[in-house]
Write an enzyme that holds these catalytic residues in place. Structure first.
Site, PDB file in Angstrom:
ATOM      1  N   SER A   1    -115.496   7.830 -46.236  1.00 60.98           N
ATOM      2  CA  SER A   1    -115.022   8.651 -47.346  1.00 60.98           C
ATOM      3  C   SER A   1    -115.648   8.177 -48.664  1.00 60.98           C
ATOM      4  O   SER A   1    -116.858   8.262 -48.841  1.00 60.98           O
ATOM      5  CB  SER A   1    -113.491   8.636 -47.387  1.00 60.98           C
ATOM      6  OG  SER A   1    -112.994   9.651 -48.231  1.00 60.98           O
TER       7      SER A   1
ATOM      8  N   ASP B   1    -112.064  18.458 -41.417  1.00 62.78           N
ATOM      9  CA  ASP B   1    -111.766  17.571 -42.547  1.00 62.78           C
ATOM     10  C   ASP B   1    -111.283  18.388 -43.747  1.00 62.78           C
ATOM     11  O   ASP B   1    -112.020  19.210 -44.292  1.00 62.78           O
ATOM     12  CB  ASP B   1    -113.021  16.766 -42.922  1.00 62.78           C
ATOM     13  CG  ASP B   1    -112.719  15.591 -43.837  1.00 62.78           C
ATOM     14  OD1 ASP B   1    -111.791  15.688 -44.655  1.00 62.78           O
ATOM     15  OD2 ASP B   1    -113.426  14.571 -43.741  1.00 62.78           O
TER      16      ASP B   1
ATOM     17  N   HIS C   1    -109.871  14.111 -41.365  1.00 61.17           N
ATOM     18  CA  HIS C   1    -110.413  13.023 -42.183  1.00 61.17           C
ATOM     19  C   HIS C   1    -109.989  11.706 -41.543  1.00 61.17           C
ATOM     20  O   HIS C   1    -109.034  11.059 -41.987  1.00 61.17           O
ATOM     21  CB  HIS C   1    -109.884  13.153 -43.614  1.00 61.17           C
ATOM     22  CG  HIS C   1    -110.651  12.348 -44.622  1.00 61.17           C
ATOM     23  ND1 HIS C   1    -111.974  12.598 -44.917  1.00 61.17           N
ATOM     24  CD2 HIS C   1    -110.275  11.292 -45.396  1.00 61.17           C
ATOM     25  CE1 HIS C   1    -112.374  11.740 -45.839  1.00 61.17           C
ATOM     26  NE2 HIS C   1    -111.371  10.936 -46.138  1.00 61.17           N
TER      27      HIS C   1
END
Length: 228
Positions: free
Chosen positions: A120, A174, A205
């Site tokens: 991320s 996601d 995610h």
């Protein structure tokens, strides 16, 4: 400023390092289980391995109502391409570069045997730092993230890592980093001629076992090549 880090090591005098950068609001502990799951036995035939998992500084994050939390940079807008925190990104880039330099000075592990990885926000910092780093790295790993400051990348990238292999993976569901943002990053990297292995998984995610297995294969190939 020196980043506090969790360090895992297979031998007293390792030959390789994997630096793993966590996501927003997490810390170095977040990816310890993933590091422990990876079976990199073929790499160990060429020497020991270190995992370095640094903690990001605590800063106010605009999108989370200004709450202070571990973050590599501020997020000011739900659309990650809008109002990017260029100052914060560059400050964290300098911290990560110092971490790479410390591996070389304190552990005699040169950049060409170091893989920079992240999830991320950590993925964003991996690409931000790795493409600009003035010495060749062994490889770059980006999970569930994107390429920040995308329009500036071509002008700011360094030739040293023009041929460094990149592993990028993303969940098709996601909801935090939209797949379209990741695909735009992929398209730009490919346009610039980077060697990218791109993987997608039916997940959100997060990290999946299938992803870890693909990453494991890529790491073995990449680090074995770096062994020389």
């Amino acid at each position: 400023m020196t980043l506090e880090s969790i360090e895992l090591q297979t031998r007293e005098t390792p030959r390789f390092t994997i630096i793993v950068l966590h996501g927003l609001g997490a810390d170095g502990n977040d990816f310890v289980p993933v590091c422990q799951t990876l079976d990199l036995s073929p790499v160990l035939a060429h020497g020991g391995l270190r995992f370095v998992l640094p903690n990001a500084p605590e800063i106010p994050v605009t999108i989370n109502n200004g709450m202070r939390m571990p973050a590599w940079y501020d997020i000011r807008h739900g659309d990650l391409s809008q109002r990017e925190d260029a100052v914060g990104l560059r400050q964290s880039q300098a911290l990560i570069e110092a971490l790479i330099a410390r591996e070389e000075s304190e552990h005699q592990i040169p950049p060409e045997r170091i893989v920079l990885a992240g999830f991320s926000q950590g993925c964003a910092m991996t690409l931000m730092t790795g493409l600009r780093f003035p010495k060749r790295l062994a490889g770059l790993v980006g999970l569930s993230g994107y390429l920040p400051l995308l329009p500036q990348t071509e002008a700011e990238r360094h030739e040293a890592n023009a041929r460094t292999p990149i592993f990028l993976a993303h969940g098709t569901g996601d909801a935090v980093v939209a797949p379209a943002r990741a695909q735009a990053s992929l398209a730009e990297l490919q346009r610039l001629g980077y060697d990218v292995q791109w993987q997608t998984y039916p997940m959100g995610h997060e990290v999946s076992m299938a992803e870890i297995q693909d990453l494991q294969t890529w790491l073995i190939r990449t680090l074995t090549a770096a062994a020389g």
